[in-house]
Design a protein around this motif. Structure first.
Motif, PDB file in Angstrom:
ATOM      1  N   GLY A   1       1.569  24.935  67.827  1.00 14.57           N
ATOM      2  CA  GLY A   1       2.235  23.915  67.910  1.00 14.57           C
ATOM      3  C   GLY A   1       2.803  23.467  69.061  1.00 14.57           C
ATOM      4  N   ARG A   2       2.223  23.778  70.502  1.00 14.06           N
ATOM      5  CA  ARG A   2       2.692  23.467  71.610  1.00 14.06           C
ATOM      6  C   ARG A   2       1.887  22.246  72.151  1.00 14.06           C
ATOM      7  NH1 ARG A   2       2.267  28.967  74.439  1.00 14.06           N
ATOM      8  NH2 ARG A   2       0.020  28.527  74.132  1.00 14.06           N
ATOM      9  N   TRP A   3       2.328  21.455  72.967  1.00 14.01           N
ATOM     10  CA  TRP A   3       1.292  20.101  73.505  1.00 14.01           C
ATOM     11  C   TRP A   3       0.790  20.806  74.766  1.00 14.01           C
ATOM     12  CZ3 TRP A   3      -0.595  15.964  70.956  1.00 14.01           C
ATOM     13  CH2 TRP A   3       0.321  15.579  70.157  1.00 14.01           C
ATOM     14  N   VAL A   4      -0.393  20.498  75.051  1.00 20.32           N
ATOM     15  CA  VAL A   4      -1.185  21.108  76.224  1.00 20.32           C
ATOM     16  C   VAL A   4      -2.085  19.662  76.665  1.00 20.32           C
ATOM     17  CG1 VAL A   4      -2.915  22.454  77.143  1.00 20.32           C
ATOM     18  CG2 VAL A   4      -1.307  23.424  75.361  1.00 20.32           C
ATOM     19  N   VAL A   5      -1.936  19.651  78.187  1.00 23.44           N
ATOM     20  CA  VAL A   5      -2.804  18.720  78.492  1.00 23.44           C
ATOM     21  C   VAL A   5      -3.985  19.372  79.580  1.00 23.44           C
ATOM     22  CG1 VAL A   5      -1.593  18.482  80.666  1.00 23.44           C
ATOM     23  CG2 VAL A   5      -2.816  16.553  80.182  1.00 23.44           C
ATOM     24  N   VAL A   6      -5.269  18.919  79.311  1.00 25.04           N
ATOM     25  CA  VAL A   6      -6.304  19.419  80.069  1.00 25.04           C
ATOM     26  C   VAL A   6      -6.753  18.227  81.102  1.00 25.04           C
ATOM     27  CG1 VAL A   6      -6.895  20.998  78.495  1.00 25.04           C
ATOM     28  CG2 VAL A   6      -7.991  18.643  78.278  1.00 25.04           C
ATOM     29  N   ASN A   7      -6.901  18.757  82.410  1.00 20.16           N
ATOM     30  CA  ASN A   7      -7.447  17.839  83.443  1.00 20.16           C
ATOM     31  C   ASN A   7      -8.873  18.300  84.095  1.00 20.16           C
ATOM     32  OD1 ASN A   7      -5.067  16.177  83.490  1.00 20.16           O
ATOM     33  ND2 ASN A   7      -4.148  18.088  83.961  1.00 20.16           N
ATOM     34  N   PRO A   8      -9.678  17.446  84.607  1.00 23.02           N
ATOM     35  CA  PRO A   8     -10.808  18.045  85.058  1.00 23.02           C
ATOM     36  C   PRO A   8     -10.483  18.641  86.553  1.00 23.02           C
ATOM     37  CG  PRO A   8     -10.915  15.513  85.090  1.00 23.02           C
ATOM     38  CD  PRO A   8      -9.832  16.011  84.503  1.00 23.02           C
ATOM     39  N   PRO A   9     -11.056  19.640  87.127  1.00 17.78           N
ATOM     40  CA  PRO A   9     -10.466  20.607  88.072  1.00 17.78           C
ATOM     41  C   PRO A   9     -10.871  19.916  89.539  1.00 17.78           C
ATOM     42  CG  PRO A   9     -12.607  21.539  87.178  1.00 17.78           C
ATOM     43  CD  PRO A   9     -12.305  20.202  86.296  1.00 17.78           C
ATOM     44  N   HIS A  10     -10.035  19.867  90.416  1.00 15.89           N
ATOM     45  CA  HIS A  10     -10.125  19.489  91.819  1.00 15.89           C
ATOM     46  C   HIS A  10     -11.012  20.501  92.550  1.00 15.89           C
ATOM     47  CE1 HIS A  10      -7.824  16.132  90.907  1.00 15.89           C
ATOM     48  NE2 HIS A  10      -6.964  16.747  90.431  1.00 15.89           N
ATOM     49  N   HIS A  11     -11.036  21.899  92.083  1.00 20.25           N
ATOM     50  CA  HIS A  11     -11.568  22.954  92.776  1.00 20.25           C
ATOM     51  C   HIS A  11     -13.109  23.278  92.037  1.00 20.25           C
ATOM     52  CE1 HIS A  11      -7.718  23.526  94.777  1.00 20.25           C
ATOM     53  NE2 HIS A  11      -7.335  23.348  93.366  1.00 20.25           N
ATOM     54  N   PRO A  12     -14.027  23.707  93.102  1.00 26.43           N
ATOM     55  CA  PRO A  12     -15.279  24.081  92.221  1.00 26.43           C
ATOM     56  C   PRO A  12     -14.918  25.453  91.729  1.00 26.43           C
ATOM     57  CG  PRO A  12     -15.203  24.534  94.887  1.00 26.43           C
ATOM     58  CD  PRO A  12     -14.006  23.495  94.639  1.00 26.43           C
ATOM     59  N   ARG A  13     -15.756  25.809  90.704  1.00 25.12           N
ATOM     60  CA  ARG A  13     -15.863  27.048  90.249  1.00 25.12           C
ATOM     61  C   ARG A  13     -16.017  28.145  91.218  1.00 25.12           C
ATOM     62  NH1 ARG A  13     -17.902  27.576  84.430  1.00 25.12           N
ATOM     63  NH2 ARG A  13     -16.660  29.256  85.036  1.00 25.12           N
ATOM     64  N   LYS A  14     -15.667  29.334  91.078  1.00 26.78           N
ATOM     65  CA  LYS A  14     -15.704  30.566  91.614  1.00 26.78           C
ATOM     66  C   LYS A  14     -17.194  30.990  92.058  1.00 26.78           C
ATOM     67  CE  LYS A  14     -15.179  35.325  91.537  1.00 26.78           C
ATOM     68  NZ  LYS A  14     -14.521  36.688  90.563  1.00 26.78           N
ATOM     69  N   GLY A  15     -17.786  31.136  93.248  1.00 28.52           N
ATOM     70  CA  GLY A  15     -18.788  31.536  93.583  1.00 28.52           C
ATOM     71  C   GLY A  15     -20.011  29.926  93.518  1.00 28.52           C
ATOM     72  N   THR A  16     -19.407  28.915  93.409  1.00 29.89           N
ATOM     73  CA  THR A  16     -20.253  27.668  93.701  1.00 29.89           C
ATOM     74  C   THR A  16     -20.580  27.761  95.189  1.00 29.89           C
ATOM     75  OG1 THR A  16     -18.815  26.483  92.123  1.00 29.89           O
ATOM     76  CG2 THR A  16     -20.180  25.119  93.657  1.00 29.89           C
ATOM     77  N   PRO A  17     -21.998  27.490  95.518  1.00 29.43           N
ATOM     78  CA  PRO A  17     -22.256  27.511  96.782  1.00 29.43           C
ATOM     79  C   PRO A  17     -21.762  26.180  97.732  1.00 29.43           C
ATOM     80  CG  PRO A  17     -24.309  27.558  95.384  1.00 29.43           C
ATOM     81  CD  PRO A  17     -23.081  27.368  94.429  1.00 29.43           C
ATOM     82  N   MET A  18     -21.432  26.544  98.982  1.00 39.56           N
ATOM     83  CA  MET A  18     -20.755  25.338  99.543  1.00 39.56           C
ATOM     84  C   MET A  18     -21.063  25.426 100.990  1.00 39.56           C
ATOM     85  SD  MET A  18     -17.902  24.392  97.448  1.00 39.56           S
ATOM     86  CE  MET A  18     -16.545  23.614  98.657  1.00 39.56           C
ATOM     87  N   VAL A  19     -20.880  24.134 101.519  1.00 34.99           N
ATOM     88  CA  VAL A  19     -21.211  24.142 103.171  1.00 34.99           C
ATOM     89  C   VAL A  19     -20.184  23.558 103.877  1.00 34.99           C
ATOM     90  CG1 VAL A  19     -23.679  23.878 102.836  1.00 34.99           C
ATOM     91  CG2 VAL A  19     -22.399  21.862 102.714  1.00 34.99           C
ATOM     92  N   GLY A  20     -19.937  23.851 105.009  1.00 36.87           N
ATOM     93  CA  GLY A  20     -18.464  23.397 105.610  1.00 36.87           C
ATOM     94  C   GLY A  20     -18.905  23.696 107.195  1.00 36.87           C
ATOM     95  N   CYS A  21     -17.949  22.934 107.913  1.00 34.09           N
ATOM     96  CA  CYS A  21     -18.003  23.159 109.232  1.00 34.09           C
ATOM     97  C   CYS A  21     -16.648  22.467 109.825  1.00 34.09           C
ATOM     98  CB  CYS A  21     -19.210  22.316 110.016  1.00 34.09           C
ATOM     99  SG  CYS A  21     -18.957  20.434 109.935  1.00 34.09           S
ATOM    100  N   THR A  22     -16.234  22.744 111.002  1.00 36.34           N
ATOM    101  CA  THR A  22     -14.922  22.036 111.772  1.00 36.34           C
ATOM    102  C   THR A  22     -15.547  20.549 112.471  1.00 36.34           C
ATOM    103  OG1 THR A  22     -14.102  24.356 111.934  1.00 36.34           O
ATOM    104  CG2 THR A  22     -13.161  22.449 113.177  1.00 36.34           C
ATOM    105  N   SER A  23     -14.680  19.890 112.278  1.00 35.77           N
ATOM    106  CA  SER A  23     -15.281  18.587 113.146  1.00 35.77           C
ATOM    107  C   SER A  23     -14.029  17.897 113.710  1.00 35.77           C
ATOM    108  CB  SER A  23     -15.951  17.641 111.877  1.00 35.77           C
ATOM    109  OG  SER A  23     -15.040  17.152 111.015  1.00 35.77           O
ATOM    110  N   GLY A  24     -14.136  17.236 114.559  1.00 31.74           N
ATOM    111  CA  GLY A  24     -13.190  16.514 115.228  1.00 31.74           C
ATOM    112  C   GLY A  24     -12.811  17.127 116.680  1.00 31.74           C
ATOM    113  N   TYR A  25     -12.149  16.483 117.514  1.00 28.31           N
ATOM    114  CA  TYR A  25     -12.201  17.091 118.992  1.00 28.31           C
ATOM    115  C   TYR A  25     -10.740  17.320 119.215  1.00 28.31           C
ATOM    116  CZ  TYR A  25     -12.682  16.962 124.011  1.00 28.31           C
ATOM    117  OH  TYR A  25     -12.571  17.452 125.282  1.00 28.31           O
TER     118      TYR A  25
END
Length: 150
Positions: free
Chosen positions: A63-87
């Motif tokens: 009897g509780r109201w719940v809202v579900v939203n698409p996540p903004h974070h990738p799932r644990k273990g998802t392969p990622m690539v990244g780097c530091t950019s800017g001067y």
């Protein structure tokens, strides 16, 4: 990841940690959506007590109201690539391996001479059909084969 490495990806490769990384992808499979309470006191964007402004709202068996939203974070273990950019003020930039592969393949098969001002990014200027993930993987394999021949 092997395709990215063969295509010359030189950014740092790592696995996503829970709630620590971000993605620009929309995850539409609802079993991975994030659950949260739907009450005006818990929703800062919903100041006037109206229904929840985002996501899908439903009533649970208890009897509780719940809202579900698409996540903004990738799932644990998802392969990622990244780097530091800017001067002067370098910042960390990251994306999922899928986003990186999709960008590399679309950039390679975009006919920049035929692209017009009104075209959406990668709209009608693609020289190859890249409408499904399997077509993108096939195009990546073709790009790797071209590099081995050359």
């Amino acid at each position: 990841m092997p395709l990215l490495q063969q295509l010359g990806e030189d950014r740092e490769i790592f696995a996503a940690r829970p709630w620590d990384n971000y993605t620009h992808l929309l995850i539409t499979d609802r079993k991975h959506w994030e659950r949260g309470p739907c009450h005006p006191s818990h929703e800062p964007f919903n100041r006037f007590g109206a229904e929840c402004a985002r996501g899908m709202k439903f009533l649970t068996r208890e009897g509780r109201w719940v809202v579900v939203n698409p996540p903004h974070h990738p799932r644990k273990g998802t392969p990622m690539v990244g780097c530091t950019s800017g001067y002067y003020e370098p910042e960390w930039e990251e994306e999922t391996a899928w986003e990186a592969l999709d960008t590399i393949v679309r950039d390679h098969f975009t006919d920049w001479d035929k692209m017009e001002e009104d075209d959406l990014p990668f709209g009608g200027a693609l020289s190859r059909d890249l409408s499904t993930p399997s077509l993108i993987f096939a195009a990546a394999n073709d790009m790797i084969a071209e590099r081995k021949v050359a």
